[in-house]
Write a protein that holds these residues in place. Structure first.
Motif, short mmCIF file in Angstrom:
data_model
loop_
_atom_site.label_atom_id
_atom_site.label_comp_id
_atom_site.label_asym_id
_atom_site.label_seq_id
_atom_site.Cartn_x
_atom_site.Cartn_y
_atom_site.Cartn_z
N ILE A 21 24.86 -4.44 -36.71
CA ILE A 21 25.94 -4.99 -35.89
C ILE A 21 25.92 -6.50 -36.15
O ILE A 21 24.90 -7.15 -35.96
N ALA A 22 27.05 -7.03 -36.61
CA ALA A 22 27.10 -8.45 -36.99
C ALA A 22 28.37 -9.07 -36.47
O ALA A 22 29.37 -8.39 -36.21
N ARG B 274 19.94 -15.61 -28.20
CA ARG B 274 19.53 -14.32 -28.70
C ARG B 274 20.63 -13.30 -28.45
O ARG B 274 21.26 -13.31 -27.40
N VAL B 275 20.84 -12.43 -29.42
CA VAL B 275 21.74 -11.29 -29.26
C VAL B 275 20.87 -10.04 -29.23
O VAL B 275 19.97 -9.89 -30.07
N PHE B 276 21.11 -9.16 -28.26
CA PHE B 276 20.27 -7.97 -28.13
C PHE B 276 21.12 -6.72 -27.97
O PHE B 276 22.30 -6.78 -27.59
N ALA B 277 20.52 -5.58 -28.27
CA ALA B 277 21.17 -4.29 -28.11
C ALA B 277 20.21 -3.33 -27.45
O ALA B 277 19.02 -3.29 -27.80
N THR B 278 20.69 -2.56 -26.48
CA THR B 278 19.89 -1.54 -25.81
C THR B 278 20.60 -0.20 -25.95
O THR B 278 21.82 -0.14 -26.04
N SER B 279 19.82 0.85 -25.93
CA SER B 279 20.42 2.18 -26.09
C SER B 279 20.19 3.03 -24.86
O SER B 279 19.73 4.15 -24.93
N ALA C 35 15.69 2.10 -26.18
CA ALA C 35 15.24 1.16 -27.19
C ALA C 35 15.88 -0.22 -26.97
O ALA C 35 16.94 -0.34 -26.36
N TRP C 36 15.21 -1.23 -27.49
CA TRP C 36 15.66 -2.61 -27.40
C TRP C 36 15.43 -3.27 -28.75
O TRP C 36 14.36 -3.15 -29.34
N THR C 37 16.45 -3.97 -29.25
CA THR C 37 16.30 -4.75 -30.47
C THR C 37 17.06 -6.05 -30.31
O THR C 37 18.05 -6.11 -29.55
N GLU C 38 16.63 -7.11 -30.97
CA GLU C 38 17.27 -8.41 -30.79
C GLU C 38 17.18 -9.24 -32.05
O GLU C 38 16.39 -8.94 -32.97
N THR C 39 17.99 -10.29 -32.10
CA THR C 39 17.97 -11.22 -33.21
C THR C 39 18.42 -12.59 -32.72
O THR C 39 18.98 -12.72 -31.61
N SER C 40 18.22 -13.62 -33.53
CA SER C 40 18.61 -14.98 -33.15
C SER C 40 20.04 -15.28 -33.59
O SER C 40 20.51 -14.78 -34.61
N LEU C 41 20.71 -16.10 -32.79
CA LEU C 41 22.02 -16.64 -33.15
C LEU C 41 21.80 -17.87 -34.04
O LEU C 41 21.03 -18.76 -33.69
N ASN C 42 22.48 -17.89 -35.19
CA ASN C 42 22.33 -19.00 -36.12
C ASN C 42 23.21 -20.17 -35.66
O ASN C 42 24.43 -20.08 -35.69
N PRO C 43 22.62 -21.30 -35.21
CA PRO C 43 23.43 -22.39 -34.69
C PRO C 43 24.28 -23.08 -35.76
O PRO C 43 25.28 -23.72 -35.43
N ALA C 44 23.91 -22.95 -37.02
CA ALA C 44 24.66 -23.61 -38.10
C ALA C 44 25.96 -22.88 -38.41
O ALA C 44 26.93 -23.50 -38.88
N PRO D 96 19.94 -5.53 -36.93
CA PRO D 96 19.68 -4.19 -37.47
C PRO D 96 19.45 -3.18 -36.35
O PRO D 96 18.70 -3.45 -35.40
N VAL D 97 20.09 -2.02 -36.45
CA VAL D 97 19.96 -0.97 -35.44
C VAL D 97 19.91 0.39 -36.14
O VAL D 97 20.29 0.53 -37.30
#
Length: 290
Positions: free
Chosen positions: A143-144, A163-168, A173-182, A189-190
């Motif tokens: 998911i992008a 941070r962007v996160f996804a829960t099911s 389940a929980w997964t997360e990633t950083s937001l790129n400030p640039a 990834p899920v």
């Protein structure tokens, strides 16, 4: 023995006695991928629960793809929780749909319905050791998207971190990633399935609340685009929190709520903690009525 509830009055001492049971049975679990290979680098947390109660009774660490739970005899549901960034999700992890939610009458029932999709039920006799296998699916979908500061999604929110996160599902389940400030972009990834997206921004200048359409169903190897327009919090609610004797009550959470505005804004729930020495708080919000 299950947790107990007690009522305690002023200057009163209440007894709460517990009777321990002999944990003379064992569940020996192994985590494998869809090809049957043991995931020897996988760590996490395994748990056992009973019946309609979503809360675990017993837990133990998953180390190198294996875990062991010591339990009294009885019937249990066995599941695992994986850390964010593990690269895998338990097979069957997918939150229940809205029609099914209408048929459930409590948040506990919703949590049990979600958890049961990935758990295994075991029946333990005293002295028995039951081996089980929990299959994990590789997170091969993405998911992008990009964060924008306008509703038309034309102005990227450059410089914003978070941070962007996804829960099911509830307890899923929980997964997360950083937001790129640039670039104001993210890539998460899920595993295949249905995910609920959210985010947490490090800046008080914006509201931490996802859009109304934040539920995504994704297939294996698919890339799903989900962009966000973030809401500027350019107004302030200020106050102090006092005890009944008018002394400062520090480190208390003050919250602000605004109902959903049709076709304009999701419901807003935000807040801030009262700070020493005066127990003052300041909540950043968009303009509106709270």
């Amino acid at each position: 023995q299950a947790p107990r509830s007690v009522a305690v009055g002023d200057n009163q001492t209440v007894s709460a006695d517990f009777v321990l049971q002999d944990a003379a049975a064992t569940v020996a679990g192994t985590l494998r991928d869809q090809n049957g290979n043991v995931l020897t680098t996988m760590n996490g947390w395994a748990y056992a629960r009973q019946g309609a109660n979503p809360q675990p009774l017993v837990g133990a660490p998953v180390q190198n793809g294996a875990f062991s739970l010591n339990l009294p005899s009885g019937s249990y549901y066995i599941g695992v929780n994986l850390p964010p960034g593990s690269g895998y999700t338990p097979q069957g992890e997918q939150s229940i749909g809205p029609l099914a939610l209408l048929e459930l009458n409590s948040s506990a029932a919703v949590a049990v319905a979600d958890k049961s999709r990935t758990e295994q039920q075991v029946f333990l006799a005293t002295g028995a050791t039951i081996p089980i296998t929990i299959t994990l699916i590789r997170n091969d979908a993405y998911i992008a998207g990009t964060f924008y500061t306008d509703i038309s999604k034309t102005i990227p929110a450059l410089g914003v971190t978070g941070r962007v996160f996804a829960t099911s599902g509830v307890g899923g389940a929980w997964t997360e990633t950083s937001l790129n400030p640039a670039t104001a972009a993210y890539s998460l990834p899920v595993a295949p399935g249905t995910w609920n997206l959210g985010y947490w921004l490090d800046s008080d200048d914006y509201i931490n609340h996802p859009t109304l359409e934040s539920r995504v169903t994704i297939s294996s190897a698919q890339v799903f685009t989900m962009n966000f327009s973030i809401v500027a919090a350019d107004a302030r609610i200020r106050g102090t929190i006092l005890r009944p004797d008018s002394t400062a009550f520090n480190n208390v959470w003050a919250w602000a709520h605004r109902e959903r505005i049709a076709d304009a804004s999701a419901r807003i729930d935000t807040g801030a903690q009262s700070r020493p020495p005066s127990a003052a708080f300041e909540i950043s919000v968009p303009d509106g009525t709270y």
